[in-house]
Design an enzyme around this catalytic site. Structure first.
Site, PDB file in Angstrom:
ATOM      1  N   SER A 275       0.842  -1.192   0.000  1.00  0.00           N
ATOM      2  CA  SER A 275       0.000   0.000   0.000  1.00  0.00           C
ATOM      3  C   SER A 275       0.878   1.243   0.000  1.00  0.00           C
ATOM      4  O   SER A 275       1.998   1.215   0.529  1.00  0.00           O
ATOM      5  CB  SER A 275      -0.907   0.001   1.235  1.00  0.00           C
ATOM      6  OG  SER A 275      -1.483   1.271   1.457  1.00  0.00           O
ATOM      7  N   ARG A 315     -19.381  -4.796 -47.991  1.00  0.00           N
ATOM      8  CA  ARG A 315     -18.354  -4.540 -46.984  1.00  0.00           C
ATOM      9  C   ARG A 315     -18.851  -3.408 -46.104  1.00  0.00           C
ATOM     10  O   ARG A 315     -19.423  -2.453 -46.606  1.00  0.00           O
ATOM     11  CB  ARG A 315     -17.001  -4.200 -47.631  1.00  0.00           C
ATOM     12  CG  ARG A 315     -16.336  -5.421 -48.281  1.00  0.00           C
ATOM     13  CD  ARG A 315     -15.022  -5.063 -48.948  1.00  0.00           C
ATOM     14  NE  ARG A 315     -14.115  -4.440 -48.013  1.00  0.00           N
ATOM     15  CZ  ARG A 315     -13.195  -3.545 -48.368  1.00  0.00           C
ATOM     16  NH1 ARG A 315     -13.086  -3.152 -49.620  1.00  0.00           N
ATOM     17  NH2 ARG A 315     -12.390  -3.028 -47.463  1.00  0.00           N
TER      18      ARG A 315
END
Length: 408
Positions: A275, A315
């Site tokens: 921490s 496409r």
């Protein structure tokens, strides 16, 4: 996006970054030049020139990224660079570059090779994780713990069964990955394969497709899939199956490693879990990151499905383009989580004494379904047989050799 906001991404460096995409697209162009030899449209010498030029090609990535905005895809500018390099070596060979392909053929086939390699790596990490989970399931067959449903005491169970359930999820994920096929894409400008058919006078281009696929190690798709995106969504779904399974492992470890429970803990590492302000903490970082991956992945797969549903005309106009970052991020997240999870379960510390003490403390609640019993061990049901069934299934999965993806 910066790797600083994607902890663990260094594990998959080179998998799906710009350099990997560039290399994959160049391999596609080389493979296609080899396929044109099979079609009788190029002598082997010209294909060799294309291959040599691709090896030496080193365009500026920044320039390619900028050019991609001008054409809407990353292939067009690269093809121009390659054609120019080939032209400098052999002007006749320059006509071989990209002949009969379209940019979508290049990008789709390149992403299939990247996905194939990423999935192969992920399978390896899942097998490592599964092997460790099988050991935990066997070792803790008799480690009694309190079962919990809807966050409350339920009935007794064993940690061996919990580990076996984790293993069952991993086994299912491996099976789903094994079923994937990575098809080559070849359709030409509008999915008709017209140019090669016109040049050869032969509409049957199966030999060309097979050659193209074989050079890339992909599946020889008999039909172009420009607007049928199941190949992509299947990969996305499989990767989410993986992160779902690993997310359950991470969530359970996060719960059971809370200090007020302390029935498991992540393996100790001097460099991990600290921490910024509290020196006593050893955070379960691997579980946190795997759980994060499990929360991110489904939305990315959803993007792939939204794109598939919008793949209109011959496409697509934008739907196809939205796949690329989603698939890349999903591969990156899932493969990273796979390696982290393998490390997590390999180092997992199990505390059966804490489990047994809690089960005994909660025995009145755990045995409420059968108040005549006083021993929690006498109410474990079919735990052992379930564990055995999972271990047997895992052995079958790991013994099965995956079929070659180039098989028709």
């Amino acid at each position: 996006m910066s790797g600083l906001l994607r902890p663990g991404v260094h594990r998959v460096a080179g998998l799906v970054d710009d350099a990997a995409v560039l290399g994959a697209m160049l391999r596609v162009e080389v493979a296609w030049s080899r396929a044109l030899v099979v079609a009788g449209l190029a002598p082997p010498r010209q294909a060799d020139v294309v291959a040599d030029a691709a090896i030496d090609l080193a365009p500026d990535l920044g320039d390619l990224i900028e050019a991609a905005e001008n054409t809407g895809n990353p292939a067009t500018a690269l093809i121009a660079h390659l054609r120019s390099a080939v032209q400098a070596q052999d002007p006749d060979a320059a006509g071989v570059v990209h002949r009969g392909l379209t940019s979508q053929d290049v990008v789709d086939s390149a992403l299939m090779t990247i996905a194939r390699d990423g999935v192969a790596r992920l399978r390896g990490d899942l097998r490592r994780a599964g092997a460790e989970l099988a050991v935990l399931a066997e070792r803790h067959r008799g480690s009694v713990m309190a079962g919990r449903t809807l966050t409350q005491w339920a009935v007794p169970t064993t940690f061996g069964l919990k580990a076996a359930q984790w293993l069952a999820g991993v086994s299912e994920a491996v099976t789903v990955l094994d079923a994937l096929r990575f098809p080559v894409q070849y359709g030409g400008a509008a999915g008709t394969r017209a140019l090669l058919a016109a040049l050869t006078g032969d509409a049957d281009q199966a030999p060309v497709v097979r050659s193209f696929a074989e050079h890339l190690g992909l599946h020889p798709a008999s039909v172009p899939w420009h607007t049928r995106r199941r190949a992509v969504t299947a990969i996305g779904d499989a990767l989410v199956t993986v992160t779902d399974a690993l997310g359950v492992v991470a969530a359970d470890v996060l719960l059971l490693s809370r200090p007020e429970i302390a029935e498991v803990s992540e393996g100790e590492s001097p460099a991990r879990g600290g921490s910024s302000t509290m020196p006593h903490k050893r955070n379960p970082v691997l579980s946190v990151l795997v759980a994060s991956a499990a929360r991110q992945a489904p939305q990315l797969a959803a993007t792939l499905h939204l794109a598939a549903a919008g793949a209109v005309d011959e496409r697509p106009d934008g739907a196809w383009h939205s796949e690329w970052p989603a698939l890349a991020a999903l591969l990156e997240i899932a493969v990273t989580a796979g390696e982290q999870a393998a490390e997590l379960v390999a180092g997992l510390q199990v505390h059966p004494d804490a489990m047994a003490a809690r089960a005994q403390h909660a025995s009145t609640a755990l045995l409420a379904e059968s108040p005549g019993l006083t021993d929690v061990r006498g109410y474990l049901g079919d735990c052992d047989r379930i564990i055995e069934a999972v271990l047997t299934e895992w052995a079958a999965v790991t013994d099965t050799q995956r079929e070659d993806p180039t098989d028709a």
